[in-house]
Design an enzyme around this catalytic site. Structure first.
Site, short mmCIF file in Angstrom:
data_model
loop_
_atom_site.label_atom_id
_atom_site.label_comp_id
_atom_site.label_asym_id
_atom_site.label_seq_id
_atom_site.Cartn_x
_atom_site.Cartn_y
_atom_site.Cartn_z
N LYS A 105 0.83 -1.20 0.00
CA LYS A 105 0.00 0.00 0.00
C LYS A 105 0.87 1.25 0.00
O LYS A 105 1.77 1.39 0.82
CB LYS A 105 -0.93 0.00 1.22
CG LYS A 105 -1.81 -1.24 1.30
CD LYS A 105 -2.79 -1.19 2.45
CE LYS A 105 -2.09 -1.22 3.80
NZ LYS A 105 -3.04 -1.33 4.92
N THR A 161 -8.50 10.00 7.41
CA THR A 161 -8.09 8.68 6.92
C THR A 161 -8.08 7.64 8.04
O THR A 161 -7.43 6.60 7.93
CB THR A 161 -6.70 8.76 6.28
OG1 THR A 161 -5.77 9.28 7.24
CG2 THR A 161 -6.71 9.65 5.04
N GLY A 178 -8.76 4.58 10.06
CA GLY A 178 -9.31 3.27 9.77
C GLY A 178 -9.17 2.80 8.33
O GLY A 178 -9.81 1.82 7.94
N THR A 179 -8.33 3.45 7.53
CA THR A 179 -8.21 3.05 6.12
C THR A 179 -7.64 1.65 5.98
O THR A 179 -8.08 0.88 5.12
CB THR A 179 -7.33 4.04 5.34
OG1 THR A 179 -6.12 4.28 6.08
CG2 THR A 179 -8.05 5.36 5.13
N GLY A 180 -6.66 1.30 6.83
CA GLY A 180 -6.08 -0.03 6.75
C GLY A 180 -7.08 -1.13 7.08
O GLY A 180 -7.17 -2.14 6.37
N CYS A 181 -7.84 -0.92 8.15
CA CYS A 181 -8.88 -1.88 8.54
C CYS A 181 -9.90 -2.04 7.41
O CYS A 181 -10.31 -3.16 7.06
CB CYS A 181 -9.61 -1.40 9.79
SG CYS A 181 -8.56 -1.04 11.21
#
Length: 275
Positions: free
Chosen positions: A178, A211, A213-216
């Site tokens: 990412k 942004t 919580g973008t990974g979750c």
């Protein structure tokens, strides 16, 4: 593409403000077309400004939650988020050895967007082993990829892909690289397989602070789409494009005073006449 609604289980920590953790996972799974379920590893007192306190329930209760789901529901895909410590990591690992799932997406949660640490230092090696033992896919951000590989954080997307190629081959796992933590106009993602194949989904960077919580969200949507779409590359393209739009509409929400959440249901809000 399957017409079946996949049952997707998130094993992760909480976010009482709803932007990250299992709350974000459930929203993302639903938005991606799945039926979301959750098992709580840690109760996290956090908001858009940071983490205040973490409470880890007894391991017996964690096992009871896992058993309650697997005794009753066929789990089509599994997303692993915050494990928190080595003991919890070993508990989940032991359970999964006896309850295999074909699609396992590990989001190696180590540090929150706010910079707060969400994984104890002694659990890093346990997490690396967990990925090797169970993961079909792993979705680290740039700092997390550096921890997994033991390298300094990548400075370019090309370098990040090289790190991903090395870890994919070494751990025999497909890596989602990412680019969101890098600088520049692009924030692309890449699917990197153990045999060295690289498929890039190009994404422009969105200018917003929201942004959280973008990974979750990406890992949960991706896990769901892997169970739906013909190939993992198509699943990543769908999840990446959906999250990009959710980030682009994040400023339409008014949640918190720090890094606010993305707009998981921006499409439904349009259908409801709210946009």
């Amino acid at each position: 593409m399957t017409t079946k609604t996949p049952n997707v289980l998130s094993i992760a920590g909480t976010d009482p403000t709803g932007g990250a953790g299992i709350q974000a996972d459930l929203k993302s799974i639903a938005a991606a077309g799945g039926y979301g379920m959750c098992v709580v590893t840690s109760l996290v007192a956090q908001n858009t400004q940071g983490v205040r306190e973490i409470h880890t329930p007894p391991q017996e209760f964690l096992r009871a939650q896992l058993a309650a789901v697997f005794d009753d529901v066929a789990v089509d895909a599994l997303k692993i988020g915050m494990l928190g410590d080595a003991t919890t990591t070993h508990t989940v690992s032991s359970f999964l050895k006896d309850n295999r799932v074909d699609i396992v997406v590990v989001d190696p949660v180590m540090v929150a967007t706010s910079g707060d640490r969400l994984l104890t230092a002694d659990a890093e090696e346990a997490l690396r082993q967990f990925v090797r033992d169970h993961a079909t896919f792993v979705t680290p951000n740039i700092p997390e990829l550096a921890v997994l590989t033991g390298k300094e954080p990548a400075q370019t997307f090309k370098e990040a892909i090289e790190h991903g190629l090395g870890f994919a081959a070494d751990a025999n796992v497909t890596v989602v690289v990412k680019g969101g933590h890098l600088t520049g106009d692009m924030a692309s993602n890449a699917l990197v397989t153990p045999d060295g194949n690289v498929t890039v989904t190009e994404l422009t960077r969105v200018n917003t602070k929201n942004t959280h919580g973008t990974g979750c969200s990406l890992s949960s949507a991706f896990a769901t789409r892997v169970a739906i779409d013909p190939t993992p590359a198509e699943a990543l393209a769908w999840a990446s494009d959906w999250l990009h739009e959710a980030i682009a509409h994040a400023d339409e929400l008014n949640v918190g005073q720090g890094h606010g959440p993305v707009n998981h249901f921006h499409q439904l809000r349009r259908l409801a006449g709210l946009l």
